[in-house]
Design a protein around this motif. Structure first.
Motif, PDB file in Angstrom:
ATOM      1  N   ARG A  74       4.691  -3.643   7.353  1.00 17.51           N
ATOM      2  CA  ARG A  74       6.368  -2.978   8.304  1.00 17.51           C
ATOM      3  C   ARG A  74       6.916  -3.403   9.942  1.00 17.51           C
ATOM      4  NH1 ARG A  74       8.858  -0.274   5.015  1.00 17.51           N
ATOM      5  NH2 ARG A  74       7.847   1.043   3.496  1.00 17.51           N
ATOM      6  N   LEU A  75       5.497  -4.369  10.079  1.00 20.05           N
ATOM      7  CA  LEU A  75       5.610  -4.363  12.135  1.00 20.05           C
ATOM      8  C   LEU A  75       5.445  -5.952  12.270  1.00 20.05           C
ATOM      9  CD1 LEU A  75       3.302  -1.465  14.696  1.00 20.05           C
ATOM     10  CD2 LEU A  75       6.076  -1.836  13.567  1.00 20.05           C
ATOM     11  N   ALA A  76       4.468  -6.719  11.713  1.00 21.17           N
ATOM     12  CA  ALA A  76       4.433  -8.031  11.704  1.00 21.17           C
ATOM     13  C   ALA A  76       5.478  -8.455  11.237  1.00 21.17           C
ATOM     14  CB  ALA A  76       3.504  -8.535  10.999  1.00 21.17           C
ATOM     15  N   GLU A  77       5.680  -9.946  11.396  1.00 22.25           N
ATOM     16  CA  GLU A  77       7.272 -10.725  11.369  1.00 22.25           C
ATOM     17  C   GLU A  77       6.818 -11.611   9.759  1.00 22.25           C
ATOM     18  OE1 GLU A  77       7.613 -13.899  14.968  1.00 22.25           O
ATOM     19  OE2 GLU A  77       8.583 -12.553  15.774  1.00 22.25           O
ATOM     20  N   ARG A  78       4.963 -11.707  10.089  1.00 22.30           N
ATOM     21  CA  ARG A  78       4.857 -12.445   8.750  1.00 22.30           C
ATOM     22  C   ARG A  78       3.896 -11.017   8.102  1.00 22.30           C
ATOM     23  NH1 ARG A  78       4.355 -18.551   8.537  1.00 22.30           N
ATOM     24  NH2 ARG A  78       3.437 -18.378   6.475  1.00 22.30           N
ATOM     25  N   SER A  79       3.850 -11.142   6.789  1.00 21.47           N
ATOM     26  CA  SER A  79       2.460 -10.537   5.954  1.00 21.47           C
ATOM     27  C   SER A  79       1.946 -10.856   6.020  1.00 21.47           C
ATOM     28  CB  SER A  79       3.316  -8.919   5.713  1.00 21.47           C
ATOM     29  OG  SER A  79       2.518  -8.598   4.571  1.00 21.47           O
ATOM     30  N   ALA A  80       0.261 -10.548   5.985  1.00 22.01           N
ATOM     31  CA  ALA A  80      -0.674 -11.507   5.147  1.00 22.01           C
ATOM     32  C   ALA A  80      -0.580 -10.434   4.007  1.00 22.01           C
ATOM     33  CB  ALA A  80      -2.210 -10.916   5.875  1.00 22.01           C
ATOM     34  N   VAL A  81      -0.801  -9.156   3.499  1.00 17.54           N
ATOM     35  CA  VAL A  81      -0.675  -8.994   2.194  1.00 17.54           C
ATOM     36  C   VAL A  81       0.068  -9.424   1.016  1.00 17.54           C
ATOM     37  CG1 VAL A  81      -1.782  -7.006   1.386  1.00 17.54           C
ATOM     38  CG2 VAL A  81      -1.842  -7.449   3.263  1.00 17.54           C
ATOM     39  N   ARG A  82       1.385  -9.235   2.065  1.00 19.92           N
ATOM     40  CA  ARG A  82       2.175  -9.645   1.415  1.00 19.92           C
ATOM     41  C   ARG A  82       2.901 -11.281   1.209  1.00 19.92           C
ATOM     42  NH1 ARG A  82       5.578  -7.007   3.687  1.00 19.92           N
ATOM     43  NH2 ARG A  82       6.642  -5.298   1.933  1.00 19.92           N
ATOM     44  N   GLU A  83       1.875 -12.285   2.144  1.00 19.85           N
ATOM     45  CA  GLU A  83       2.216 -13.254   1.525  1.00 19.85           C
ATOM     46  C   GLU A  83       0.723 -14.225   0.858  1.00 19.85           C
ATOM     47  OE1 GLU A  83       1.997 -15.589   5.025  1.00 19.85           O
ATOM     48  OE2 GLU A  83       4.004 -14.853   5.666  1.00 19.85           O
ATOM     49  N   TRP A  85      -0.279 -11.441  -2.210  1.00 18.75           N
ATOM     50  CA  TRP A  85      -0.341 -10.835  -3.454  1.00 18.75           C
ATOM     51  C   TRP A  85       1.303 -10.321  -3.475  1.00 18.75           C
ATOM     52  CZ3 TRP A  85      -4.798  -9.586  -0.293  1.00 18.75           C
ATOM     53  CH2 TRP A  85      -5.907 -10.102  -0.306  1.00 18.75           C
ATOM     54  N   GLY A  86       2.339 -10.645  -2.491  1.00 17.28           N
ATOM     55  CA  GLY A  86       3.591  -9.840  -2.786  1.00 17.28           C
ATOM     56  C   GLY A  86       3.496  -8.113  -2.775  1.00 17.28           C
ATOM     57  N   ASP A  87       4.837  -8.029  -2.869  1.00 18.88           N
ATOM     58  CA  ASP A  87       5.245  -6.730  -3.058  1.00 18.88           C
ATOM     59  C   ASP A  87       4.006  -6.407  -3.956  1.00 18.88           C
ATOM     60  OD1 ASP A  87       7.654  -7.603  -1.186  1.00 18.88           O
ATOM     61  OD2 ASP A  87       8.895  -7.148  -2.619  1.00 18.88           O
ATOM     62  N   ARG A  88       4.129  -6.737  -4.822  1.00 22.69           N
ATOM     63  CA  ARG A  88       3.098  -5.474  -5.734  1.00 22.69           C
ATOM     64  C   ARG A  88       1.692  -5.209  -4.959  1.00 22.69           C
ATOM     65  NH1 ARG A  88      -1.155  -6.736  -8.611  1.00 22.69           N
ATOM     66  NH2 ARG A  88      -1.308  -5.782 -10.893  1.00 22.69           N
ATOM     67  N   GLY A  89       1.369  -6.442  -4.528  1.00 18.16           N
ATOM     68  CA  GLY A  89      -0.331  -5.816  -3.804  1.00 18.16           C
ATOM     69  C   GLY A  89      -0.212  -5.203  -3.247  1.00 18.16           C
ATOM     70  N   VAL A  90       1.655  -5.043  -1.952  1.00 17.87           N
ATOM     71  CA  VAL A  90       1.356  -3.811  -1.214  1.00 17.87           C
ATOM     72  C   VAL A  90       1.353  -2.698  -1.916  1.00 17.87           C
ATOM     73  CG1 VAL A  90       3.087  -2.644   0.919  1.00 17.87           C
ATOM     74  CG2 VAL A  90       2.624  -5.597   0.387  1.00 17.87           C
ATOM     75  N   ARG A  91       2.300  -2.318  -2.541  1.00 14.60           N
ATOM     76  CA  ARG A  91       2.206  -1.218  -3.448  1.00 14.60           C
ATOM     77  C   ARG A  91       1.160  -0.095  -4.074  1.00 14.60           C
ATOM     78  NH1 ARG A  91       7.375   0.793  -6.811  1.00 14.60           N
ATOM     79  NH2 ARG A  91       6.879   3.164  -7.113  1.00 14.60           N
ATOM     80  N   VAL A  92       0.087  -1.821  -4.463  1.00 16.34           N
ATOM     81  CA  VAL A  92      -1.310  -1.424  -5.398  1.00 16.34           C
ATOM     82  C   VAL A  92      -2.227  -0.443  -3.950  1.00 16.34           C
ATOM     83  CG1 VAL A  92      -3.243  -2.434  -6.153  1.00 16.34           C
ATOM     84  CG2 VAL A  92      -0.760  -2.914  -7.806  1.00 16.34           C
ATOM     85  N   ALA A  93      -1.910  -1.412  -3.128  1.00 13.00           N
ATOM     86  CA  ALA A  93      -2.347  -1.275  -1.357  1.00 13.00           C
ATOM     87  C   ALA A  93      -2.136   0.413  -0.844  1.00 13.00           C
ATOM     88  CB  ALA A  93      -3.024  -2.137  -0.586  1.00 13.00           C
ATOM     89  N   TRP A  94      -0.767   0.437  -1.375  1.00 14.68           N
ATOM     90  CA  TRP A  94      -1.128   2.487  -0.224  1.00 14.68           C
ATOM     91  C   TRP A  94      -1.477   2.638  -1.168  1.00 14.68           C
ATOM     92  CZ3 TRP A  94      -0.187   3.334   4.086  1.00 14.68           C
ATOM     93  CH2 TRP A  94       0.575   2.650   4.949  1.00 14.68           C
ATOM     94  N   THR A  95      -1.209   2.256  -2.514  1.00 12.09           N
ATOM     95  CA  THR A  95      -1.266   3.310  -3.700  1.00 12.09           C
ATOM     96  C   THR A  95      -2.896   3.998  -3.178  1.00 12.09           C
ATOM     97  OG1 THR A  95      -0.130   2.691  -5.638  1.00 12.09           O
ATOM     98  CG2 THR A  95      -1.759   3.794  -6.498  1.00 12.09           C
ATOM     99  N   ALA A  96      -3.953   2.493  -3.639  1.00 16.02           N
ATOM    100  CA  ALA A  96      -5.230   2.540  -3.243  1.00 16.02           C
ATOM    101  C   ALA A  96      -6.134   3.857  -2.481  1.00 16.02           C
ATOM    102  CB  ALA A  96      -5.362   1.204  -3.314  1.00 16.02           C
ATOM    103  N   LEU A  97      -4.811   3.722  -1.478  1.00 19.72           N
ATOM    104  CA  LEU A  97      -5.441   4.258  -0.209  1.00 19.72           C
ATOM    105  C   LEU A  97      -4.845   6.161  -0.154  1.00 19.72           C
ATOM    106  CD1 LEU A  97      -6.369   4.031   3.108  1.00 19.72           C
ATOM    107  CD2 LEU A  97      -4.062   3.810   3.589  1.00 19.72           C
ATOM    108  N   VAL A  98      -3.815   5.888  -0.980  1.00 19.27           N
ATOM    109  CA  VAL A  98      -3.275   8.038  -0.920  1.00 19.27           C
ATOM    110  C   VAL A  98      -4.434   7.775  -1.898  1.00 19.27           C
ATOM    111  CG1 VAL A  98      -1.794   8.645  -2.418  1.00 19.27           C
ATOM    112  CG2 VAL A  98      -0.826   7.076  -1.019  1.00 19.27           C
ATOM    113  N   ALA A  99      -4.897   7.160  -2.806  1.00 20.48           N
ATOM    114  CA  ALA A  99      -5.906   7.633  -4.146  1.00 20.48           C
ATOM    115  C   ALA A  99      -7.200   8.065  -3.225  1.00 20.48           C
ATOM    116  CB  ALA A  99      -5.866   7.168  -4.872  1.00 20.48           C
TER     117      ALA A  99
END
Length: 247
Positions: A74-83, A85-99
């Motif tokens: 959200r804050l960084a100009e370039r996202s290491a996670v998104r670069e 694993w893409g948007d899919r990786g970001v969604r999986v990471a947040w889902t795992a965190l919620v779980a």
């Protein structure tokens, strides 16, 4: 207390609700593995006494990971996670965190054995057990937090005791422990000590686990069916910048 099986069953339900287009077998392994990881502190307890439900059952871990994910995506100009694993990786990471927070920590905090959510900054086990109800004679009643007022003292003028607030405190790692099959008793075990591996201990745990497994089976089966494959939107391919559009 909920077993690892129950934690994973609940996590699978959360994954089915939150993963969206990222739902597949690999994403499920990430979510289930993140939740199951918490119970590995049973082995830490062999080295650091009584740290099962403390070493990895601390809110500090998801707080740190969540802060990193937010700053990176959200804050960084370039996202290491998104670069990577893409948007899919970001969604999986947040889902795992919620779980992890809801299924991994939440189920343990709201059952009798409890967990140590602020370890090691604040060493105290909690078990947030109680009830919420409405009574025709007492009105709204909740027992999760019980406040006891100070004692008024005796008629002879003796001082009364101070008030207390009970939110399910169990004690520190020096006073309280949760046994496991890996570490069933404190200190050296007898050769014939009983080691119990829990699966389910109550009807609601059975229902939650079976439902999570059933939903996962059906959702994966649906995802692999010809009807589901045909209904998926085609993926857009990014244009090749080396192609000359003027040709």
């Amino acid at each position: 207390m909920p077993s690892t099986v129950v934690h994973v069953g609940f996590a699978l339900l959360l994954a089915a609700a939150l993963l969206g287009p990222a739902y597949d077998r690999r994403a499920l392994l990430v979510v289930a593995g993140a939740v199951a990881f918490l119970d590995l502190d049973a082995f830490v307890s062999l080295v650091v006494t009584n740290t099962h439900r403390a070493a990895f059952h601390t809110l500090l871990l998801p707080l740190f990971v969540g802060a990193y994910l937010y700053a990176d995506t959200r804050l960084a100009e370039r996202s290491a996670v998104r670069e990577r694993w893409g948007d899919r990786g970001v969604r999986v990471a947040w889902t795992a965190l919620v779980a992890v927070v809801v299924s991994g920590l939440g189920l343990d905090l709201f059952t009798g054995s409890g967990a140590n959510p602020f370890y090691p900054l604040f060493d105290q086990f909690y078990a947030f057990t109680g009830s919420i109800e409405w009574s025709s004679t007492k009105g709204f009643v909740q027992t999760f937090v019980e406040v006891r007022p100070p004692d008024s003292g005796t008629a002879g003028g003796g001082g009364g005791g101070g008030g207390t607030v009970d939110v399910g405190q169990k004690g520190s790692t020096q006073e309280y422990r949760v046994g496991t099959a890996v570490d069933p008793t404190e200190g050296p075990e007898d050769p014939g000590v009983e080691r119990i591996v829990p699966v389910v201990y109550a009807g609601w745990q059975t229902t939650l686990t079976v439902t999570g497994l059933a939903v996962t089976f059906l959702k994966l089966r649906w995802a692999d069916s010809p009807l589901a494959v045909g209904s998926k939107e085609p993926r857009t391919v990014a244009p090749d910048p080396t192609t000359d559009d003027d040709d």
